[in-house]
Motif scaffolding. Structure first.
Motif, PDB file in Angstrom:
ATOM      1  N   UNK A   1       0.702  -1.104  -0.044  1.00 13.91           N
ATOM      2  CA  UNK A   1       0.061   0.037  -0.046  1.00 13.91           C
ATOM      3  C   UNK A   1       0.923   1.268   0.128  1.00 13.91           C
ATOM      4  N   UNK A   2       1.919   1.286   0.701  1.00 13.01           N
ATOM      5  CA  UNK A   2       2.774   2.400   0.929  1.00 13.01           C
ATOM      6  C   UNK A   2       3.481   2.587  -0.736  1.00 13.01           C
ATOM      7  N   UNK A   3       3.951   1.453  -1.114  1.00 11.69           N
ATOM      8  CA  UNK A   3       4.539   1.656  -2.739  1.00 11.69           C
ATOM      9  C   UNK A   3       3.473   2.272  -3.600  1.00 11.69           C
ATOM     10  N   UNK A   4       2.146   1.883  -3.744  1.00 12.06           N
ATOM     11  CA  UNK A   4       1.146   2.139  -4.216  1.00 12.06           C
ATOM     12  C   UNK A   4       0.836   3.678  -4.062  1.00 12.06           C
ATOM     13  N   UNK A   5       0.860   4.206  -3.011  1.00 14.41           N
ATOM     14  CA  UNK A   5       0.531   5.440  -2.552  1.00 14.41           C
ATOM     15  C   UNK A   5       1.714   6.455  -3.162  1.00 14.41           C
ATOM     16  N   UNK A   6       3.031   6.032  -2.939  1.00 12.36           N
ATOM     17  CA  UNK A   6       4.015   6.572  -3.616  1.00 12.36           C
ATOM     18  C   UNK A   6       3.835   6.883  -4.869  1.00 12.36           C
ATOM     19  N   UNK A   7       3.500   5.829  -5.526  1.00 22.87           N
ATOM     20  CA  UNK A   7       3.357   6.027  -7.152  1.00 22.87           C
ATOM     21  C   UNK A   7       2.286   6.633  -7.518  1.00 22.87           C
ATOM     22  N   UNK A   8       1.088   6.721  -6.877  1.00 20.11           N
ATOM     23  CA  UNK A   8      -0.061   7.572  -7.056  1.00 20.11           C
ATOM     24  C   UNK A   8       0.118   8.943  -6.973  1.00 20.11           C
ATOM     25  N   UNK A   9       0.831   9.520  -5.902  1.00 17.89           N
ATOM     26  CA  UNK A   9       1.307  10.729  -5.498  1.00 17.89           C
ATOM     27  C   UNK A   9       2.121  11.294  -6.428  1.00 17.89           C
TER      28      UNK A   9
END
Length: 624
Positions: free
Chosen positions: A153-161
């Protein structure tokens, strides 16, 4: 008995049999029970007439025979039919399977997508909740980690940001619903590409393994699907060769040393069971090999795209944003195709595992020790050995001029022809107690009424060719006594009444190999020159121009004059005479005079007896 009445009677019997089996704690499908009922009715040894209405005693007899076959403690024949029905109901083409996978994924994401598009972000807490749902949507669509995994979830959030910070959420929510759904899918695609690129950059020193990102369930299938199928196929083929050797020995030995008839029938059923399993495993192995080749190509393509994208995003260079986003989308598309192939391999692996229990009956009927004892004096030959031994025998078309034969020299793809009986020898099946031997197309393929037949030996080929219709009818009779042969020998057209295809409503094309070839043809634009108007004109303006031209010509006159300097001049002379007056008379006048008569009658009226007096007062001509 009409077809409608027959089907209604069979449905009633099937319902009663299913209830009876359930009462005896045997859970059987209606498809299996219906197939067994029709097979028992069609078996000539049972004495049923399918064209006549069943009587009450016959219906009771039919139920007893069906229950005996359905509730037998171990029955390779029943397991073979069950295996065929399971495969037909679960195996599907790659295109249909991937369509089902995508439909299932869309249905799982539709509820989450609706929650995102219908939400309102009036408060900061609501905004965080919607943003969290978007992250969950991206993780589910990409299959790169679970939404409950904090690291994923942290990786996906970093990519989405990077492409969609939370501050832009209000602008996103103001879009129409269709636009929001499209934007959501686009965000999921780009963020997946970014995550893949980040994973690749973490392993710059070493080789990046794409398998690390695949879910564990799919990873196991990706690494072991083909090997599992090959192992199962090898064991099944070994059993088939052993059963074939034992049955072949029984046909060659004298009557005193033969096994009992029921033991021979059980051997036949076991052979049909393993041959059915072998056929399905070959189909699965072909699909698995094709999938693994595609997976290797996709992995190489994915690594190549990661390398090119890494060169594009070097700090020293400045790449256009549109080009980078397009690269991320291509990376995500390749990843999605890779997941599809992994899902397909997992599906093939599951079918392989689920087919194994249908081999239990023949394993109980003939243990490994017992089977080795039966084949003591028999030579176990593989199918390849049998084909190699019979390859030296070839049919000479001159010996059988009345039949059409295809020889290997005339047919380059002789081994890939659509052979009858799935390539097994029909003559051996009829004359050797139901023995199944693979046919060798290199001996010669008989073409009879549009069908192709292969044989295990030259002698079998010549004997079958002497009366092909009679032997084909005998094969059908064998299938009536052993219903598992209907699918094993591909006799669905001859025995469509009991074919499992009519029960599960599957198309036969799923299990038949499609043969393709390149061909071309050329057709003239106008094959015949008739009815072609050479003066035809389709252009309206051209027609108008011609019409005006004709009108102008009709109102014009041609004038000419001749001068002294004109070429080709001539002199004309004309002589005339004055008119001559002449007259003549031919008329003559003459006349005559005649007397006019005057006669009067007196006494016409008055008395009856009066006398009529005639008075002539005419004068001579000269007195007038």
């Amino acid at each position: 008995m009409s077809q409608f009445d027959s089907e209604r009677v069979i449905q009633n019997i099937v319902s009663e049999l299913v209830q009876e089996c359930t009462r005896r704690r045997h859970v059987l499908t209606e498809t299996l029970v219906a197939f067994m009922v029709k097979a028992v009715m069609l078996d000539p040894t049972n004495g049923f007439d399918v064209d006549r209405k069943l009587t009450e005693p016959e219906m009771e007899k039919l139920k007893e025979l069906c229950l005996e076959k359905l509730l037998a403690p171990f029955s390779p024949s029943r397991d073979s039919i069950n295996m065929q029905l399971y495969f037909l109901m679960n195996y599907t083409s790659q295109r249909d399977f991937l369509k089902e996978i995508h439909v299932g994924l869309d249905s799982r994401l539709s509820l989450l997508s609706r929650q995102i598009t219908d939400s309102r972000v009036e408060t900061s807490r609501a905004s965080e909740a919607v943003y969290s749902r978007i992250l969950t949507y991206i993780l589910l669509q990409s299959s790169m980690g679970s939404p409950t995994d904090a690291d994923s979830k942290q990786e996906a959030e970093a990519a989405l940001q990077r492409i969609f910070p939370q501050s832009e959420l209000r602008s996103f929510m103001m879009l129409p619903k269709k636009k929001k759904e499209e934007q959501l899918r686009k965000l999921a695609t780009i963020s997946t590409g970014i995550r893949l690129f980040n994973k690749g950059n973490q392993n710059r020193e070493g080789e990046f393994d794409v398998r690390e990102l695949i879910p564990t369930v799919l990873k196991d299938a990706l690494s072991s699907a083909r090997e599992t199928i090959r192992k199962e196929l090898s064991e099944t083929q070994t059993l088939a060769w052993k059963f074939t050797a034992v049955l072949e020995k029984q046909t060659q030995c004298n009557s005193q040393s033969r096994l009992r008839k029921d033991a021979v029938i059980l051997l036949q059923q076991a052979l049909y069971n393993v041959r059915t399993h072998e056929g399905f495993l070959k189909i699965l192995l072909t699909d698995a090999c094709a999938c693994e080749k595609v997976v290797e190509l996709l992995q190489a393509d994915l690594l190549s795209q990661l390398k090119i994208l890494g060169e594009t995003l070097k700090p020293s260079g400045a790449a256009p944003a549109a080009r980078v986003i397009s690269s991320f989308k291509a990376l995500s598309s390749t990843w999605s195709r890779l997941l599809d192939e992994a899902e397909l391999l997992n599906f093939l692996h599951k079918i392989t595992v689920n087919l194994h229990p249908f081999m239990a009956s023949q394993a109980e009927a003939f243990s490994e020790t017992e089977l080795d004892g039966l084949q003591e004096a028999a030579e176990v030959k593989s199918d390849e050995q049998r084909l190699a031994e019979s390859s030296g025998e070839q049919i000479d078309p001159a010996q059988a001029e009345s039949r059409e034969w295809l020889v290997p020299e005339a047919a380059s793809n002789c081994s890939e022809l659509p052979l009858q009986y799935n390539g097994f020898c029909g003559y051996t099946l009829v004359n050797s107690d139901g023995l199944l031997l693979p046919g060798n197309p290199h001996i010669g393929v008989l073409k009879h009424e549009g069908k192709l037949y292969a044989f295990s030996s030259k002698e079998a080929a010549l004997n079958f060719a002497s009366s092909p219709d009679a032997f084909a009818a005998e094969v059908v009779e064998k299938a009536k006594r052993s219903p598992e042969l209907v699918h094993l020998l591909n006799l669905h057209q001859q025995l469509s009444w009991i074919s499992p295809f009519s029960e599960v409503k599957r198309e036969e094309v799923l299990l038949t190999k499609t043969f393709k070839c390149d061909s071309g043809t050329q057709t003239d634009t106008h094959p015949t020159e008739t009815n072609i108007d050479k003066s035809y004109e389709w252009n309206e303006w051209e027609l108008r121009r011609k019409a005006l031209k004709l009108v102008n010509l009709r109102t014009k006159a041609t004038h000419s004059c001749q001068t002294d300097k004109s070429h080709m001049r001539r002199e004309n002379v004309t002589q005339t005479w004055l008119q001559k007056d002449a007259a003549c008379q031919s008329k003559k006048d003459s006349g005559s005079s005649a007397a006019t008569p005057h006669i009067y009658l007196a006494g016409l009226t008055g008395q009856r007896e009066a006398q009529v007096v005639k008075v002539n007062l005419s004068k001579p001509p000269y007195e007038e």
